[in-house]
Every structure is written in C-alpha cells, then in structure tokens.
Design an enzyme around this catalytic site. Structure first.
Site, PDB file in Angstrom:
ATOM      1  CE  LYS A  13     -45.605  70.318 -61.790  1.00 11.64           C
ATOM      2  NZ  LYS A  13     -45.253  71.393 -60.903  1.00 11.64           N
ATOM      3  CB  ALA A 100     -46.002  66.349 -49.755  1.00 11.27           C
ATOM      4  CB  ALA A 101     -44.446  63.139 -54.185  1.00  9.36           C
ATOM      5  N   GLY A 102     -43.460  66.402 -55.222  1.00 11.10           N
ATOM      6  CA  GLY A 102     -42.797  67.093 -56.336  1.00 11.10           C
ATOM      7  C   GLY A 102     -43.400  66.780 -57.695  1.00 11.10           C
ATOM      8  N   GLY A 106     -51.498  67.306 -55.733  1.00  7.43           N
ATOM      9  CA  GLY A 106     -52.560  68.149 -55.177  1.00  7.43           C
ATOM     10  C   GLY A 106     -52.984  69.233 -56.155  1.00  7.43           C
ATOM     11  CG  ASP A 140     -46.570  73.844 -59.237  1.00  9.47           C
ATOM     12  OD1 ASP A 140     -46.016  74.728 -59.911  1.00  9.47           O
ATOM     13  OD2 ASP A 140     -45.960  73.018 -58.535  1.00  9.47           O
TER      14      ASP A 140
END
Ligand code: C5P
Length: 292
Positions: A13, A100-102, A106, A140
């Site tokens: 996303k 954990a990358a924006g 997840g 999200d």
C-alpha cells in the site's frame, strides 16, 4: 465451499500523499491520504484444516518477526470472535516486501487473511464483520481489504470509493532502515517546514497519468517526510538519488517511511532507473513496479 488451498496477493500500500490535518485528544493524528496499491506484493495461502497456524517464508521473512505476533493470525482471531464456527487452517505467507517500511505490508497481509477466510466461509466481501475485524487488527487494515486506489481519512477508518486512476510506473526503494512510526509522529511539528498548507488536492474520478502526477507534485506531499528524514537521514539520500534519475517526475516517501518511491513516464524509464539504482546501492531494496 472451497476445500483446496486458497491463495491471494497482498500488495504493498503506497501513500501518494499523506497530509496530517491535526492531533486528536487521544494523541492520534487525523490524516488525509491518497492510497494506491503496487504490483509488488506478498503472497498468502490458506490450507483449510483444524485450528489456526502460520508459516512465514520468502526473501524478507526474517524481518517479519515471529509468526505468533503476526497480523495474519491477529486478524483471523478477531474474525473468529465475530463469526461462529469460523473455518480456518494453516496460512503460508511468502514475504517479499520489506517489513515495518511504510508500505502497509503487515496490514495488507492481515487484509489478505480476512479475504481468504471470507472466501473459505462463504462470507460476502461487504460483510461488516470483516471490516470490524480489520479495524480491530490495525488502522491501515480496512483500506487493504479491497485493494484499490482510494482517499483515506481520519486514522484510516474513513475510506472513500475506489478511484479510477491510470496506472503509474514507479520505482520503490527501501534503504534498509526502519523508522518506528511513533517516533516519526513524535517528531512531527519539531522539524521546520514539516507541515504544509492544509488543503489536499481534489482527485477527479478520471484523470490522465500526466495530470495526476502534476496534481501530486503541485498540491500533494507527505507531511511525515521531514520528521522521518530527521530520524533517518538516509531516507533523504534515497529521495535525492531517485530525483537525480532520468525521467523521475516525482519522488516521495510512503507512510511513515522508510520506503520512498519515484514516478516515471513509462515502464522502460522505471526499469532503467531501478537497474541504475541497484548498481549504485546494492544493499537497498529496489523494485520497479506499477501503482494502481
Ligand atoms: O497505527 P500504528 O499502531 O502503527 O501507530 C503507531 C503510533 O503512531 C501510534 O501509537 C501513534 O503514536 C502514532 N500515530 C498517530 N496517528 C496516526 C497513526 C499513528 O499519531 N494516524
């Protein structure tokens, strides 16, 4: 009802824009964001069976953390609390996206799990229990349930109708650092110039790729970029590298980072840019892809 292995993609996303509108009394921030989904994706399979379990494999599996804590299992448990006699089984997650990358990896995995469970149990895609379970799993997750371009507002719970955007040719880059989201929000407002003018450009239902990119350049931004760069300066380096590549029309960070993206006129320009960047920075995650 299906009895064989079910599978789906869990696309990255990407926030083409991310405007922070203000801070709520509970400490969370009101956001307005134009969200699209990338060809770059994880893959999730579900083998129907007794109980609930998860195996994680793939190139970025090591960074995904222990399976027990994974959002796939949390989403499944939230749905099981809402749907009696929910059939589940063994999930197999192939992690291709940095964690954990924006880019909501997840969250997209969790939404994919809900889609597979819905299909296994004959729940319609608009069953409100799916949305409830998604919202309980993470802010999200709801927007990832039906991964199509949309405006997202609030803390992610207000989701606009799908937008008919043209495909955008992109290069995604993760400089292999992770910035904790709370830290980025904590730094917000302390970095000079990190909150732009309040208005988000209106995105028409039908727009050409060129006009969309112009709109994003002129009126769009990611307000979390300055505080994320302050926390991890290599994010700024990745953006400069992208901007210096031939044909890059826009370079911006997604979410709270550290993944950044560049938009290019066509597929060839994006592939060429990705190749050049891989040579220059062999340790970075670099992917030419399409946003829709
Ligand atoms: O949604 P997530 O759990 O990743 O958020 C982590 C932290 O980021 C929150 O605890 C909050 O401090 C901050 N945050 C925020 N406003 C949002 C989303 C996250 O302040 N809309």
């Amino acid at each position: 009802m299906p009895s064989g292995v079910l599978a789906t993609r869990a696309p990255a996303k990407v926030n083409l824009t991310l405007h922070v509108l203000g801070r709520r009394p509970d400490g969370y921030h009101e956001l307005e964001s134009l969200v699209v989904f990338a060809g770059a994706a994880d893959r999730l399979e579900l083998e129907p069976g007794d109980g609930l379990s998860l195996r994680i494999e793939g190139p970025t599996a090591a960074a995904a953390g222990p399976a027990d804590d994974n959002l796939v299992l949390r989403a499944a448990r939230h749905l099981a609390e809402r749907v009696a006699f929910l059939r589940m089984g063994t999930f197999r997650l192939t992690k291709n996206l940095p964690a954990a990358a924006g880019i909501g990896g997840g969250s997209s995995d969790a939404a994919a799990a809900l889609r597979l469970l819905a299909s296994l149990n004959g729940l319609p895609a608009d069953d409100p229990r799916l949305f409830d379970a998604a919202r309980r799993t993470g802010a999200d997750v709801p927007v990832c349930l039906d991964p199509r371009a949309r405006m997202m507002r609030g803390v992610g719970e207000r989701i606009g109708p799908p937008l008919d955007l043209p495909p955008l040719f992109a290069v995604m880059v993760n400089p292999r650092v992770s910035v904790p989201t709370p830290e980025v929000f904590r730094r917000l407002g302390r970095v000079p110039g990190d909150l732009g003018p309040p208005d988000h450009p209106a995105v028409p239902g039908r727009i050409s790729a060129g006009d969309l990119v112009s709109l994003l350049v002129a009126g769009g931004r990611n307000d979390l970029e300055p505080p994320a760069i302050a926390a991890e300066p290599v994010i700024g380096t990745a953006l400069s590298r992208l901007r210096a590549l031939d044909g890059c029309r826009l370079a911006r960070m997604s979410g709270s980072g550290a993944t950044v993206f560049g938009l290019f006129d066509d597929c060839r320009a994006a592939s060429r840019a990705a190749r050049a960047l891989r040579v220059a920075e062999p340790s970075w995650w670099v992917k030419a892809t399409v946003f829709r």
